[in-house]
Design an enzyme around this catalytic site. Structure first.
Site, PDB file in Angstrom:
ATOM      1  N   LYS A  31      19.723  23.755 -23.689  1.00 38.01           N
ATOM      2  CA  LYS A  31      19.139  22.877 -22.522  1.00 38.01           C
ATOM      3  C   LYS A  31      19.952  22.972 -21.425  1.00 38.01           C
ATOM      4  O   LYS A  31      19.309  22.897 -20.073  1.00 38.01           O
ATOM      5  CB  LYS A  31      18.725  20.943 -23.249  1.00 38.01           C
ATOM      6  CG  LYS A  31      19.254  20.094 -22.062  1.00 38.01           C
ATOM      7  CD  LYS A  31      18.927  18.516 -22.487  1.00 38.01           C
ATOM      8  CE  LYS A  31      19.973  18.163 -23.151  1.00 38.01           C
ATOM      9  NZ  LYS A  31      20.435  17.485 -21.886  1.00 38.01           N
ATOM     10  N   CYS A 125      24.024   5.467 -16.912  1.00 40.13           N
ATOM     11  CA  CYS A 125      23.311   5.564 -18.567  1.00 40.13           C
ATOM     12  C   CYS A 125      24.054   4.835 -19.212  1.00 40.13           C
ATOM     13  O   CYS A 125      25.274   4.599 -18.735  1.00 40.13           O
ATOM     14  CB  CYS A 125      23.065   6.990 -18.493  1.00 40.13           C
ATOM     15  SG  CYS A 125      24.373   8.121 -18.672  1.00 40.13           S
ATOM     16  N   ARG A 130      28.784   7.443 -15.094  1.00 37.38           N
ATOM     17  CA  ARG A 130      28.640   8.414 -13.695  1.00 37.38           C
ATOM     18  C   ARG A 130      28.223   8.695 -12.540  1.00 37.38           C
ATOM     19  O   ARG A 130      27.091   8.991 -12.141  1.00 37.38           O
ATOM     20  CB  ARG A 130      27.022   9.224 -15.004  1.00 37.38           C
ATOM     21  CG  ARG A 130      27.480   9.733 -15.960  1.00 37.38           C
ATOM     22  CD  ARG A 130      26.696   9.763 -17.424  1.00 37.38           C
ATOM     23  NE  ARG A 130      26.222  10.756 -17.594  1.00 37.38           N
ATOM     24  CZ  ARG A 130      25.510  11.849 -18.174  1.00 37.38           C
ATOM     25  NH1 ARG A 130      24.948  11.170 -18.906  1.00 37.38           N
ATOM     26  NH2 ARG A 130      25.114  13.285 -17.959  1.00 37.38           N
ATOM     27  N   ASP A 313      29.829  15.766 -26.578  1.00 40.86           N
ATOM     28  CA  ASP A 313      28.526  16.628 -27.331  1.00 40.86           C
ATOM     29  C   ASP A 313      28.831  16.620 -28.596  1.00 40.86           C
ATOM     30  O   ASP A 313      27.471  16.230 -29.199  1.00 40.86           O
ATOM     31  CB  ASP A 313      28.194  16.735 -26.271  1.00 40.86           C
ATOM     32  CG  ASP A 313      27.590  17.133 -24.883  1.00 40.86           C
ATOM     33  OD1 ASP A 313      27.519  15.621 -24.870  1.00 40.86           O
ATOM     34  OD2 ASP A 313      26.883  17.959 -24.079  1.00 40.86           O
TER      35      ASP A 313
HETATM   36  N1  EPU Z   1      32.255  12.577 -12.806  1.00 40.73           N
HETATM   37  C1  EPU Z   1      33.185  11.865 -11.580  1.00 40.73           C
HETATM   38  N2  EPU Z   1      32.384  12.376 -10.928  1.00 40.73           N
HETATM   39  C2  EPU Z   1      31.395  12.978 -10.541  1.00 40.73           C
HETATM   40  C3  EPU Z   1      31.218  13.490 -11.842  1.00 40.73           C
HETATM   41  C4  EPU Z   1      32.054  13.212 -12.698  1.00 40.73           C
HETATM   42  O1  EPU Z   1      34.039  10.348 -11.950  1.00 40.73           O
HETATM   43  O2  EPU Z   1      31.378  13.502  -8.735  1.00 40.73           O
HETATM   44  C5  EPU Z   1      32.319  11.721 -14.029  1.00 40.73           C
HETATM   45  C6  EPU Z   1      32.041  11.478 -15.184  1.00 40.73           C
HETATM   46  O3  EPU Z   1      31.434  10.309 -14.910  1.00 40.73           O
HETATM   47  C7  EPU Z   1      32.423  12.512 -16.938  1.00 40.73           C
HETATM   48  C8  EPU Z   1      33.235  13.099 -16.368  1.00 40.73           C
HETATM   49  O4  EPU Z   1      33.431  13.189 -14.735  1.00 40.73           O
HETATM   50  O5  EPU Z   1      33.688  10.835 -16.846  1.00 40.73           O
HETATM   51  C9  EPU Z   1      32.759  14.521 -16.784  1.00 40.73           C
HETATM   52  O6  EPU Z   1      31.386  14.282 -16.484  1.00 40.73           O
HETATM   53  P1  EPU Z   1      30.662  15.714 -16.007  1.00 40.73           P
HETATM   54  O7  EPU Z   1      30.133  15.575 -14.457  1.00 40.73           O
HETATM   55  O8  EPU Z   1      31.446  16.714 -16.207  1.00 40.73           O
HETATM   56  O9  EPU Z   1      28.890  15.293 -16.796  1.00 40.73           O
HETATM   57  P2  EPU Z   1      27.502  16.058 -16.302  1.00 40.73           P
HETATM   58  O10 EPU Z   1      28.008  16.982 -16.009  1.00 40.73           O
HETATM   59  O11 EPU Z   1      26.547  14.671 -15.807  1.00 40.73           O
HETATM   60  C10 EPU Z   1      27.828  17.254 -19.165  1.00 40.73           C
HETATM   61  C11 EPU Z   1      26.523  17.752 -19.801  1.00 40.73           C
HETATM   62  C12 EPU Z   1      26.290  16.445 -19.797  1.00 40.73           C
HETATM   63  C13 EPU Z   1      27.323  16.760 -20.834  1.00 40.73           C
HETATM   64  C14 EPU Z   1      28.513  17.065 -19.759  1.00 40.73           C
HETATM   65  C15 EPU Z   1      29.961  16.594 -20.146  1.00 40.73           C
HETATM   66  C16 EPU Z   1      24.137  18.492 -18.558  1.00 40.73           C
HETATM   67  C17 EPU Z   1      23.121  18.288 -17.961  1.00 40.73           C
HETATM   68  N3  EPU Z   1      24.490  16.821 -19.169  1.00 40.73           N
HETATM   69  O12 EPU Z   1      27.022  16.187 -18.072  1.00 40.73           O
HETATM   70  O13 EPU Z   1      25.203  16.530 -21.561  1.00 40.73           O
HETATM   71  O14 EPU Z   1      27.681  15.496 -22.166  1.00 40.73           O
HETATM   72  O15 EPU Z   1      28.425  17.347 -19.139  1.00 40.73           O
HETATM   73  O16 EPU Z   1      30.104  18.218 -21.016  1.00 40.73           O
HETATM   74  O17 EPU Z   1      24.646  20.074 -18.333  1.00 40.73           O
HETATM   75  C18 EPU Z   1      23.781  16.213 -23.467  1.00 40.73           C
HETATM   76  O18 EPU Z   1      23.713  17.220 -23.130  1.00 40.73           O
HETATM   77  O19 EPU Z   1      23.637  15.233 -24.208  1.00 40.73           O
HETATM   78  C19 EPU Z   1      24.403  15.472 -22.215  1.00 40.73           C
HETATM   79  C20 EPU Z   1      25.219  14.287 -21.942  1.00 40.73           C
END
Ligand code: EPU
Length: 426
Positions: A31, A125, A130, A313
């Site tokens: 995904k 969420c 996030r 995850d």
């Molecule tokens: N964060 C910030 N600022 C930002 C971006 C992130 O503070 O601008 C923080 C987040 O709040 C979090 C951490 O950094 O505490 C990591 O977040 P990240 O941005 O890496 O997560 P994401 O990109 O929103 C993706 C996956 C998630 C998975 C995470 C971590 C996708 C669509 N989603 O989320 O997948 O848990 O990386 O590996 O790729 C899932 O599939 O169930 C899922 C939640």
């Protein structure tokens, strides 16, 4: 776009526990790799074909978003054809963004293609606030004007130039958004402290096919894009989290499962922990892994980390295993601030878990007992289904629309492995 039936909000699962999982299961495409690669089609005006795409709610929403922007989309048998030549719109539909956080990934390619993007701000969420401050900081450093008005992020850029940017923290979609934008910038850029999750690398590999040049050195990424890139054909990597979930299922139920279409290399941290708690994972070659329980379940200490560390995850699914291990285990969640909501639901099934801050303390119990439980997010739902498979009696898992966001035909696959599980529509 072809459609099959996914859940409605009132669907729930009924699981009669006690059946070990036995047999073969084919793991779907990832995904979290499919979504950014589908967003990458916005960059081009030529046809793109993406295969091994799982049929999931998040994928459907992404396709809907592409269609709303003006693309022609056809989805059949896990293959997506996108003709993005008709994309004229650079404003995304708020309702889709609200239902799927990953749609923030439209910012990078829309800004890259049109020099403008208007994208609804995603809300918080259930697993945490996030924020997307790193995405925005990157676009500002790239020279974009970024304004937040009436719930939308308005981005515009006059001249696209190479950028040198360092992320303050490792973010998966933040890195992907930057990569998507920079794929349209012909000058070379340097990104530091990038995410190295396999899904990020898969996006880079797809972009290589349209002539984007890149080089990784640890967490430093050099990237040189192309104005109006070609179309591309790409097959998405296997879903390591779906694979990990079935692996936990095999060990938890004391069964034996052969997973097909798996990339072992992406699962090293998960396999290490699974073997530490009493499981065994054997490579059969050709993307196949045999997983079974070798010894009595043992307790463990797990900390979630960015890749290649133990994935956030997979934390919820391991919590179920550790709930039945003899002794005390600890899980520390370092990525999201609120990702333990499954703990109290597992306690309803008889687990003994105490959460303090970002740490869960798990005292092993002899047995879990069926009850009615509620899904709170995607991976939490998976953990409740796993728990239902070993609980004595019947477990009802409610709010399973979360599951349909991220697991393709989960209950069908489990049934094929011998589980007694059915979906009920109220
Ligand atoms: N964060 C910030 N600022 C930002 C971006 C992130 O503070 O601008 C923080 C987040 O709040 C979090 C951490 O950094 O505490 C990591 O977040 P990240 O941005 O890496 O997560 P994401 O990109 O929103 C993706 C996956 C998630 C998975 C995470 C971590 C996708 C669509 N989603 O989320 O997948 O848990 O990386 O590996 O790729 C899932 O599939 O169930 C899922 C939640």
């Amino acid at each position: 776009m072809t459609t099959t039936t996914l859940s409605t909000y009132s669907d729930y699962l009924v699981i009669r526990g006690g059946k070990p999982l036995h047999g073969k299961v084919k793991i779907s495409g990832a995904k979290n790799a499919s979504l950014p690669i589908l967003f990458a089609t916005i960059l081009s005006t030529r046809d793109c074909v993406v295969s091994n795409v799982p049929d999931l709610l998040d994928v459907r929403n992404t396709l809907k978003l592409l269609e709303n922007l003006g693309a022609k989309v056809f989805f059949s048998e896990n293959r997506v054809f996108v003709d993005p030549s008709g994309i004229k719109e650079y404003k995304t539909d708020e309702r889709i963004i609200r239902s799927m956080r990953a749609s923030v990934l439209s910012m990078g390619p829309l800004l890259g293609r049109f020099g403008k993007a208007v994208v609804a701000l995603p809300g918080g969420c259930s697993i945490g606030a996030r924020p997307i401050d790193q995405h925005i900081k990157f676009f500002r450093t790239a020279g974009a004007k970024v304004e937040i008005k009436n719930g939308y992020v308005h981005l515009s850029i006059k001249k696209k130039r190479g950028v040198h940017f360092r992320f303050d923290l490792v973010t998966v979609t933040g890195t992907e958004n930057a990569i998507l934008y920079l794929s349209s910038v012909e000058e070379e850029s340097l990104l530091e402290n990038v995410a190295l999750e396999p899904e990020v690398i898969d996006l880079l590999n797809a972009l290589k096919k349209v002539g984007v040049e890149w080089e990784l050195d640890g967490r430093r990424l050099k990237i040189k894009g192309r104005e109006n890139p070609e179309g591309f054909t790409h097959s998405v990597i296997p879903d390591r989290i779906e694979a990990g979930t079935f692996m936990v299922g095999a060990v938890l139920t004391d069964g034996e499962v052969v997973l097909e279409n798996v990339c072992r290399e992406h699962l090293e941290a998960v396999i290490r922990k699974l073997e530490e708690v009493g499981g065994s994972v054997q490579s059969l070659g050709n993307g196949k892994l045999k997983v079974f329980r070798k010894e009595k379940l043992r307790p463990s200490v797990i900390e979630t980390e960015v890749y290649p560390g133990f994935p956030t995850d997979m934390q919820a699914q391991f919590m179920v295993l550790l709930s039945l291990a003899e002794g005390e285990s600890v899980i520390k969640e370092n990525i999201f601030e609120n990702r333990f909501q499954h703990a109290q639901e597992l306690n309803r099934l008889g687990a003994n878990i105490t959460v303090r801050g970002n740490t869960a303390y798990i005292k092993g119990v002899e047995k879990l007992y069926g009850a009615e439980v509620y899904s709170t997010d995607l991976r939490a739902s998976a953990s409740l289904v796993l728990a239902g498979l070993v609980a004595e009696g019947t477990t009802f898992v409610r709010d399973i629309y979360h599951l349909d966001r991220g697991y393709e035909r989960l209950e069908e696959k489990l049934r094929e492995l011998g589980a007694e599980i059915e979906r009920v529509t109220d």
